[in-house]
Design a protein around this motif. Sequence first.
Motif, PDB file in Angstrom:
ATOM      1  N   LEU A  52     -50.449 -49.945  41.097  1.00 27.08           N
ATOM      2  CA  LEU A  52     -50.707 -48.720  40.331  1.00 27.08           C
ATOM      3  C   LEU A  52     -49.533 -47.752  40.423  1.00 27.08           C
ATOM      4  CD1 LEU A  52     -52.740 -47.115  38.644  1.00 27.08           C
ATOM      5  CD2 LEU A  52     -53.680 -46.196  40.780  1.00 27.08           C
ATOM      6  N   VAL A  53     -48.987 -47.601  41.635  1.00 31.49           N
ATOM      7  CA  VAL A  53     -47.839 -46.704  41.815  1.00 31.49           C
ATOM      8  C   VAL A  53     -46.637 -47.197  41.009  1.00 31.49           C
ATOM      9  CG1 VAL A  53     -46.142 -45.854  43.482  1.00 31.49           C
ATOM     10  CG2 VAL A  53     -48.572 -45.838  44.054  1.00 31.49           C
ATOM     11  N   VAL A  54     -46.377 -48.511  41.078  1.00 38.90           N
ATOM     12  CA  VAL A  54     -45.251 -49.085  40.327  1.00 38.90           C
ATOM     13  C   VAL A  54     -45.452 -48.910  38.824  1.00 38.90           C
ATOM     14  CG1 VAL A  54     -44.041 -51.222  39.762  1.00 38.90           C
ATOM     15  CG2 VAL A  54     -44.639 -50.721  42.140  1.00 38.90           C
ATOM     16  N   SER A  55     -46.681 -49.150  38.350  1.00 41.55           N
ATOM     17  CA  SER A  55     -46.968 -49.009  36.916  1.00 41.55           C
ATOM     18  C   SER A  55     -46.796 -47.566  36.455  1.00 41.55           C
ATOM     19  CB  SER A  55     -48.397 -49.477  36.623  1.00 41.55           C
ATOM     20  OG  SER A  55     -48.558 -50.829  36.928  1.00 41.55           O
ATOM     21  N   LEU A  56     -47.283 -46.632  37.258  1.00 36.46           N
ATOM     22  CA  LEU A  56     -47.123 -45.215  36.900  1.00 36.46           C
ATOM     23  C   LEU A  56     -45.653 -44.826  36.888  1.00 36.46           C
ATOM     24  CD1 LEU A  56     -50.070 -43.597  38.908  1.00 36.46           C
ATOM     25  CD2 LEU A  56     -49.920 -43.916  36.426  1.00 36.46           C
ATOM     26  N   LYS A  57     -44.889 -45.364  37.848  1.00 40.58           N
ATOM     27  CA  LYS A  57     -43.451 -45.060  37.886  1.00 40.58           C
ATOM     28  C   LYS A  57     -42.760 -45.607  36.643  1.00 40.58           C
ATOM     29  CE  LYS A  57     -39.585 -43.793  40.023  1.00 40.58           C
ATOM     30  NZ  LYS A  57     -38.575 -44.328  39.100  1.00 40.58           N
ATOM     31  N   ARG A  58     -43.095 -46.834  36.263  1.00 42.56           N
ATOM     32  CA  ARG A  58     -42.492 -47.423  35.070  1.00 42.56           C
ATOM     33  C   ARG A  58     -42.877 -46.646  33.814  1.00 42.56           C
ATOM     34  NH1 ARG A  58     -43.354 -53.959  36.043  1.00 42.56           N
ATOM     35  NH2 ARG A  58     -41.742 -54.203  37.649  1.00 42.56           N
ATOM     36  N   THR A  59     -44.144 -46.253  33.740  1.00 42.66           N
ATOM     37  CA  THR A  59     -44.594 -45.464  32.584  1.00 42.66           C
ATOM     38  C   THR A  59     -43.864 -44.136  32.509  1.00 42.66           C
ATOM     39  OG1 THR A  59     -46.786 -46.473  32.720  1.00 42.66           O
ATOM     40  CG2 THR A  59     -46.601 -44.447  31.455  1.00 42.66           C
ATOM     41  N   SER A  60     -43.698 -43.502  33.669  1.00 36.64           N
ATOM     42  CA  SER A  60     -42.979 -42.223  33.713  1.00 36.64           C
ATOM     43  C   SER A  60     -41.522 -42.396  33.305  1.00 36.64           C
ATOM     44  CB  SER A  60     -43.071 -41.638  35.123  1.00 36.64           C
ATOM     45  OG  SER A  60     -42.318 -40.455  35.228  1.00 36.64           O
ATOM     46  N   ASP A  61     -40.895 -43.475  33.808  1.00 31.34           N
ATOM     47  CA  ASP A  61     -39.492 -43.732  33.457  1.00 31.34           C
ATOM     48  C   ASP A  61     -39.352 -43.994  31.965  1.00 31.34           C
ATOM     49  OD1 ASP A  61     -38.798 -43.427  36.076  1.00 31.34           O
ATOM     50  OD2 ASP A  61     -38.650 -45.566  36.525  1.00 31.34           O
TER      51      ASP A  61
END
Length: 291
Positions: A52-61
């Motif tokens: 979830l953290v990785v996905s949110l980071k990718r979405t934010s990027d």
Amino acid sequence: MFLASLFLLIPAVALIVVGVLVLVFSRAVVDVTFGVLILCSCAVLLGGAVWLVVSLKRTSDLSQLQLDFLSKVSHEFKTPLTSIRMFVDTLAERRLTSEAQTARCLTLLRQETERLSALIDRLLDFGRMQAGKMVYHREPESVAAVVEAALRAFEPLREQEQVAVEIDVQPDLPPVLADREAVSGALLNLLHNACKYSGEVKRIRVECRRENGRVALSVLDNGPGVPRRERRRIFEVFYRMDDRLSRRVGGSGLGLAIVRHVAQAHGGRVRVTSRAGGGAAFSILLPVLSG
């Protein structure tokens, strides 16, 4: 969405199993099974949290890249539109006193409209590529003809920026099965990129060689080169190197992504390497036409 549901579903199923075991089996079996299931559930929940953290980071990027892209494209549109408005006002108010000044103004006006048209075409091509609707009409083409078409389109910018261009096409190259307009457009993108990132005295070399059943169309510049850590991502959509030079140089960030798409659509690939004497070499590798 499916993975997120899975990370929630697995612990729930594990708890149901524990409940069934408590009702059916002996205390010892329940304790061992309960411990194993707790550990498994914790591992799944931890994995889900990391995902979830990785996905949110990718979405934010991605969101930030898209915002940067919109900002860059807006700037790219604004620059030629401002120039066009200025030249039109100058002609309308008859400020020019000679035929030479009028001719020069019209030439600059044409260049700015061509620049705006090229940007619009790039955005439209990118939209079609993203939607999977880009159609390529591939026919047997000589490499020399593809290179000539790209250089002809590059000529106005070459004159404007005073770029020294050297051409080295290996003789007797086999033909390639290609959409000439698309491949020459991809090569033109590489020429524009080389022009932007070359040194103060701009020197570009175009090389075409046969390499292991492929033809490599390469554009070499005398700029700062591409760091090794950036070479995997430089062809990604919206991606630009995070350094002062990239921020200073204009562009939409789509050119290299389009180059990669065109190369892959023709059964080829792209490559970037650093030159021993400085600068970068971008190549489009296309399979030769067999038979």
